[in-house]
Design an enzyme around this catalytic site. Structure first.
Site, mmCIF file in Angstrom:
data_model
loop_
_atom_site.group_PDB
_atom_site.id
_atom_site.type_symbol
_atom_site.label_atom_id
_atom_site.label_comp_id
_atom_site.label_asym_id
_atom_site.label_seq_id
_atom_site.Cartn_x
_atom_site.Cartn_y
_atom_site.Cartn_z
ATOM 1 N N LYS A 188 16.295 57.905 -37.229
ATOM 2 C CA LYS A 188 15.353 58.960 -37.598
ATOM 3 C C LYS A 188 16.169 60.226 -37.847
ATOM 4 O O LYS A 188 16.942 60.649 -36.997
ATOM 5 C CB LYS A 188 14.344 59.175 -36.465
ATOM 6 C CG LYS A 188 13.096 59.931 -36.863
ATOM 7 C CD LYS A 188 12.158 59.059 -37.691
ATOM 8 C CE LYS A 188 10.804 59.715 -37.886
ATOM 9 N NZ LYS A 188 10.008 59.702 -36.631
ATOM 10 N N HIS A 189 16.015 60.802 -39.026
ATOM 11 C CA HIS A 189 16.744 62.013 -39.389
ATOM 12 C C HIS A 189 18.256 61.840 -39.192
ATOM 13 O O HIS A 189 18.938 62.711 -38.643
ATOM 14 C CB HIS A 189 16.232 63.216 -38.602
ATOM 15 C CG HIS A 189 14.787 63.514 -38.859
ATOM 16 N ND1 HIS A 189 14.301 63.878 -40.104
ATOM 17 C CD2 HIS A 189 13.702 63.462 -38.048
ATOM 18 C CE1 HIS A 189 12.998 64.052 -40.032
ATOM 19 N NE2 HIS A 189 12.600 63.797 -38.801
ATOM 20 N N ASN B 132 26.780 67.604 -30.587
ATOM 21 C CA ASN B 132 27.388 66.895 -29.473
ATOM 22 C C ASN B 132 26.589 65.635 -29.154
ATOM 23 O O ASN B 132 25.371 65.682 -29.114
ATOM 24 C CB ASN B 132 27.440 67.788 -28.239
ATOM 25 C CG ASN B 132 28.479 68.893 -28.349
ATOM 26 O OD1 ASN B 132 29.618 68.625 -28.682
ATOM 27 N ND2 ASN B 132 28.084 70.121 -28.036
ATOM 28 N N HIS C 180 29.406 65.915 -37.725
ATOM 29 C CA HIS C 180 28.614 67.122 -37.949
ATOM 30 C C HIS C 180 27.612 66.937 -39.078
ATOM 31 O O HIS C 180 27.768 66.065 -39.903
ATOM 32 C CB HIS C 180 29.532 68.305 -38.252
ATOM 33 C CG HIS C 180 30.318 68.745 -37.059
ATOM 34 N ND1 HIS C 180 31.602 68.297 -36.806
ATOM 35 C CD2 HIS C 180 29.998 69.564 -36.037
ATOM 36 C CE1 HIS C 180 32.037 68.843 -35.689
ATOM 37 N NE2 HIS C 180 31.091 69.615 -35.191
ATOM 38 N N ARG D 181 12.334 62.163 -56.753
ATOM 39 C CA ARG D 181 11.238 63.133 -56.940
ATOM 40 C C ARG D 181 11.667 64.529 -56.531
ATOM 41 O O ARG D 181 11.324 65.512 -57.172
ATOM 42 C CB ARG D 181 10.006 62.713 -56.139
ATOM 43 C CG ARG D 181 9.243 61.538 -56.752
ATOM 44 C CD ARG D 181 7.945 61.343 -56.003
ATOM 45 N NE ARG D 181 8.166 61.076 -54.583
ATOM 46 C CZ ARG D 181 7.270 61.288 -53.622
ATOM 47 N NH1 ARG D 181 6.101 61.822 -53.918
ATOM 48 N NH2 ARG D 181 7.536 61.003 -52.363
ATOM 49 N N TYR D 182 12.408 64.611 -55.419
ATOM 50 C CA TYR D 182 12.949 65.890 -54.963
ATOM 51 C C TYR D 182 13.980 65.600 -53.881
ATOM 52 O O TYR D 182 14.223 64.440 -53.523
ATOM 53 C CB TYR D 182 11.849 66.826 -54.440
ATOM 54 C CG TYR D 182 10.930 66.230 -53.390
ATOM 55 C CD1 TYR D 182 11.302 66.149 -52.058
ATOM 56 C CD2 TYR D 182 9.665 65.767 -53.745
ATOM 57 C CE1 TYR D 182 10.455 65.617 -51.101
ATOM 58 C CE2 TYR D 182 8.803 65.236 -52.798
ATOM 59 C CZ TYR D 182 9.201 65.165 -51.471
ATOM 60 O OH TYR D 182 8.374 64.637 -50.535
ATOM 61 N N GLY E 47 41.072 44.877 -82.636
ATOM 62 C CA GLY E 47 41.374 43.752 -81.766
ATOM 63 C C GLY E 47 40.285 42.749 -81.523
ATOM 64 O O GLY E 47 39.715 42.139 -82.439
#
Length: 530
Positions: free
Chosen positions: A281-282, A424, A530, A219-220, A39
């Site tokens: 943060k986190h 929570n 969660h 890297r990890y 095609g």
């Protein structure tokens, strides 16, 4: 080893993405490789002055059904699947006049791009490739003898081997390309099946698959002993996966995770109404605020928890300007993510060479009904993402006192933030800014107490005489199972509460709110995270 080299004498090329096609095919022809094509690909090569054999000439069968049937033929698949030096296969090829195909160059119909632009159902169906995946899988299965190429970025590696090895490819390269090809067809099929399930309203299909394309090897992972990589889904939303990294070190696994959490949160705030900033943060917010300017919003967000903000991720819902950038660079920050940035802001950030600046070109739609998935032992969980928006809910006043207009604003703000806090979750807010956040505790009362403690610490850091929680509104991501969490909020100085409701003790909690003089509203919508 010499025995692992396979000379390429014939190549079948059929591509939708014609990037670099002519130069690649010209280099193949210069090596004496016969070109077979279909095609539009055949037309492009012919117009470039290359000698091309049409696939219908190879098969002796014309293209049919608007191109749906052109390569699904024994002379194509036999040429790909035949094991060289196998006497039975060689005899079959000779008996049926099947010519070997040593190099397959195929990329698939642009199904992902078609659904991404919201094309009609029938157009999406027509962009499901059948012959391409069949050929790719056949060539990949026969990697000992056949080289398969699925995208232009591999052309250079193929040519390097062909030109350096007298027109042959190595077994190592063929295996690598075969693995990539199988993964590509798997990702393609996963996209089709998930799209189809959504189109027909099937939320729990018998089989569910996900696939993505590598953005970069990391890297990890969360910890140095864990291997990790970053992938983009075919139908990505604006965010970390689409971002252009202007400067800074390579992103880590944790950077990507936290930056995504920050940008999803800040996208809840309409940039046409107010500037908004989230500091993460986190994966939890330690400060969120909206204001007339990004600078003002940033300073209010920072005030909530200046200690945790150190080394955090900052997400903006508007174009980063110089005023905001000048404030942000005053403390150590890992990542800034924004839809865009002006040149002066970019220059200010550039002074911090390790600070990553990501520009996405837009915000993710908080209402998008996409899927989320996470692994469990031996399987994975799939759910629709939490796309509930507080502005589209109808909170119900259940106390004797209704919230004031200012309380209503802060209640909705706090509930919007609580959606992005790990359960929570308790969020105190006042004047369009968080003043205390309690996240991820095993009991709701502990989250409430932690948020109150954070509000007191923030006040001390700001040199203020009383807790920032005084006069605040408080949001809970789920119902209060007992009055204690609500009373802890009242003791901290909150005057209004927003929560989903639904506890068997709702009446006790409402009575406690009335006794404490609180205004409380129930949303009927929970925001567990969660």
């Amino acid at each position: 080893m010499a025995s692992e080299l396979r000379r390429v004498e014939r190549a079948l090329i059929s591509v939708s993405d014609k990037t670099g096609l002519v130069d690649f095919a010209r280099a193949l022809a210069a090596l004496g490789i016969e070109l077979v094509s279909t095609g539009g690909t055949s037309k492009a090569l012919t117009e470039a002055g290359l000698a091309v054999r049409d696939v219908s000439d190879l098969t002796g069968f014309p293209e049919l059904m608007d191109g749906r049937l052109k390569t699904l033929h024994p002379k194509v698949h036999g040429g790909l699947l035949a094991i060289r030096e196998n006497p039975e296969h060689e005899a079959a090829m000779l008996a049926h006049n099947i010519a070997p195909i040593d190099l397959l160059v195929v990329n698939l119909y642009p199904f992902e791009a078609t659904i991404a632009k919201g094309a009609p159902f029938a157009d999406c169906i027509e962009n499901i490739d059948i012959g391409g995946p069949a050929m790719i899988r056949a060539a990949s299965k026969n990697f000992n003898d056949v080289t398969v190429v699925i995208e232009p970025e591999d052309y250079a590696a193929i040519l390097a081997e062909l030109q350096g090895q007298n027109g042959a490819t190595s077994l190592e390269l063929r295996r690598k390309l075969a693995q990539k090809a199988f993964a590509r067809t798997a990702t393609y099929d996963a996209t089709i099946s998930n799209w189809f399930a959504k189109e027909i309203g099937e939320t729990t299909p018998t089989y569910r698959a996900f696939g993505g394309r590598l953005i970069e090897a990391l890297r990890y992972g969360e910890n140095p002993h864990q291997a990790a990589a970053f992938y983009a889904l075919p139908q990505g939303r604006a965010g970390v996966t689409t971002a252009r990294q202007v400067q800074g070190k390579a992103l880590s696994y944790n950077n990507v995770n936290d930056t995504d959490a920050a940008f999803e949160l800040v996208a809840e705030f309409d940039p046409s109404k107010q500037a908004a900033v989230a500091i993460i943060k986190h994966a939890n917010p330690c400060g969120v605020a909206e204001a007339a300017s990004l600078k003002e919003a940033y300073l209010l967000a920072l005030r909530c928890d200046p200690v945790s903000a150190f080394g955090g991720i900052i997400a903006l819902n508007r174009k980063l300007d110089a005023a905001a950038a000048a404030e942000i660079v005053k403390i150590f920050t890992e990542v800034i993510i924004a839809p865009d940035a002006d040149e002066e802001a970019i220059a200010l950030v550039a002074a911090k060479k390790n600070l990553r600046l990501l520009l996405t070109g837009g915000l993710p739609d908080p209402r998008a009904e996409t899927l989320t998935f996470r692994p469990v032992a031996g399987g994975f969980l799939v759910q629709g993402r939490d796309s509930a928006i507080v502005d589209e809910m109808e909170p119900r006043v259940v106390t004797k006192r209704a919230p004031t207009e200012a309380e209503w604003r802060d209640l909705k703000f706090a509930f919007r933030v609580a959606k992005h806090v790990k359960s929570n979750a308790i969020v105190y807010a006042k004047d369009g800014a968080t003043v205390g956040i309690g996240a991820g505790q095993m009991s709701r009362v502990d989250s409430s107490r932690i948020a109150a403690m954070k509000a007191e610490e923030a006040a001390r850091a700001a040199g203020l005489p009383e807790s920032l929680a005084i006069g605040s509104a408080v949001a809970s991501d789920a119902f209060f199972p007992f009055p204690d969490g609500l009373l802890a909020a009242a003791a901290a100085g909150a005057t209004a509460v927003i929560q989903p409701g639904g506890s068997v003790r709702d009446n006790e909690v409402i009575a406690a709110a009335d006794e404490a003089g609180l205004a409380m509203v129930l949303t009927g919508v929970r925001h567990f995270r969660h």
